[in-house]
Design a protein around this motif. Sequence first.
Motif, PDB file in Angstrom:
ATOM      1  N   HIS A 293       0.829  -1.222   0.000  1.00 28.01           N
ATOM      2  CA  HIS A 293       0.000   0.000   0.000  1.00 28.01           C
ATOM      3  C   HIS A 293       0.860   1.266   0.000  1.00 28.01           C
ATOM      4  O   HIS A 293       2.016   1.203  -0.393  1.00 28.01           O
ATOM      5  N   GLU A 308      -2.160   0.251   7.709  1.00 30.93           N
ATOM      6  CA  GLU A 308      -1.250  -0.780   7.221  1.00 30.93           C
ATOM      7  C   GLU A 308      -0.047  -0.192   6.496  1.00 30.93           C
ATOM      8  O   GLU A 308       1.080  -0.649   6.664  1.00 30.93           O
ATOM      9  N   HIS A 362       2.679  -7.007   4.325  1.00 28.64           N
ATOM     10  CA  HIS A 362       1.306  -6.545   4.552  1.00 28.64           C
ATOM     11  C   HIS A 362       0.890  -6.822   5.991  1.00 28.64           C
ATOM     12  O   HIS A 362       1.571  -7.549   6.711  1.00 28.64           O
ATOM     13  N   ALA A 363      -0.219  -6.225   6.394  1.00 29.93           N
ATOM     14  CA  ALA A 363      -0.854  -6.573   7.657  1.00 29.93           C
ATOM     15  C   ALA A 363      -2.305  -6.864   7.346  1.00 29.93           C
ATOM     16  O   ALA A 363      -2.903  -6.227   6.478  1.00 29.93           O
TER      17      ALA A 363
END
Length: 520
Positions: A293, A308, A362-363
């Motif tokens: 992101h 995130e 990522h989360a």
Amino acid sequence: MRRHRLVPVVVALLIVPLWAEVSLPAQAPPARSAPPLTLVSAEGRRPLAVVLSGAQEMVALDDLAPVFGLTIREDTVARGVVVSHKDKTIVLTAGQGLASVAGRLVSLPAPLVRDGRRWLVPVEFISRAVALVYEAKVDLRRSSRLVVIGDLRVPRIVARQEPLGNQVRVTFEITPKTGHAVVSQQNRLLVRFESDFLDVTLPAASVQGPVQALHLVDPATTIALELGPSYGSYRTTVVPADSPQGPMRLVIDVMTTAAPPQPAQPGQRQEAPLPPAGAAPPGIRTIVIDPGHGGEETGARGPAGIVEKDVTLSVARRLKALVESKLGLRVLLTREGDETIGLDDRAVAANSNKADLFISLHANAALRRNPKGAEVFYLSTERVTSEARGSAARQELPALGGGNREIEIILWEMAQTRHLAQSAAFAELIEEELSSRLKMTARPVQQAPFRVLVGTNMPAVLVEMGFLSNPDEEKQLTSSEYQNVVAQAIFEALVRFRSQVERGEQVRQAPSAPPPPSWP
Ligand SMILES: [Zn+2]
């Protein structure tokens, strides 16, 4: 003590040439003209005449005076010229390649000379003398013959054009990175840059291909690609700079109507056979870490408001520092800051930098608060193949006009296929290292059709470092302790993976990897 003996020598060296040259005539031989410089300021552009004195490019003080608000006073006694700007002065003496600029001596490649009734100074006078007394920024760009006055955005753009099968690839190297838009307009593609002016070098285009000419159009912040009758479609890709000062690249592939597109990712050779064994020793030299992101796209958001994109960038930087300091490998991030970057552009960055490994961070997020734990993914191509036929995957494709979409999806898809076994092996190593340090989900290693992995032409994994939707994990994910643990785990997995690769160890086939693709 030795200093005292040196002083008379230095004084003599200064005095002798002064005395000797002042008596020489300062009249130059007749000047020949050279291509003008272009002055660029907030007021617009205008030419600045340049003449040659020998091989030296000179400009007239009379021409500089109105531009920079200079007053020019001849000092007949000293056989020189005093140039003033507000309360600052520049003193030039005939015969001397020196100027005293507000009391400071600067060198010039040639002395000032008299040309009829005018005084000529080397063009370097602009950057070495005027720039020091003028209140706004003055940037002399010799190679592009520009003088940029004030805080204007004038990116340097070098365009290249190369045939690639039946298509043409136009690459713009842009320094510093600059926002831009590509729009199709009748028989041309317009590339508009968010700038005040362009410092541009364009190639001569071939009239044969789908791109017949490249030129600057008004406003002078736009480059036009004139398209020929064989033009079919185009696609653009952006390769981020690999250093803050480095150029970013905008690649425009222009396809003909008849030709199927060549693989459009720089550095990616999907149609080529696998490299012959022994061509280069296997190894891990370059790693691309992809902080998920960024920019407008925040990714998941936790109940306390943690986003995130911030967590992924922070862990990416920690992992980069670890790998660089302990292994000395080249590590690139797909974004250095809070930028919006397309999924395919991330893969393109890895491919064009010839990365040996791709790690996307990522989360996770879930609708309920309780899911927690980390998990590691590598690509599932079976599901990509079916989803690529649906509209969801198409929407994430880079800009592409024309009807070559299906072919392109297949080419993209194939890039990762040949690396699946290694991607699976690396994913399992990360899982082992993570699970010895922190909580994992019930299915710690999985395959999924993540778009960002599809086009990567190297072993590639995606790590979901925990659930931001879980309040406890949200707190953990923002702590440097937890971020360091994640970075350390991936680092240890990388060390183990690298030694496997270097030993040429046969990795087991990924459980659901499809048979190797047959190349067209
Ligand atoms: Zn994500």
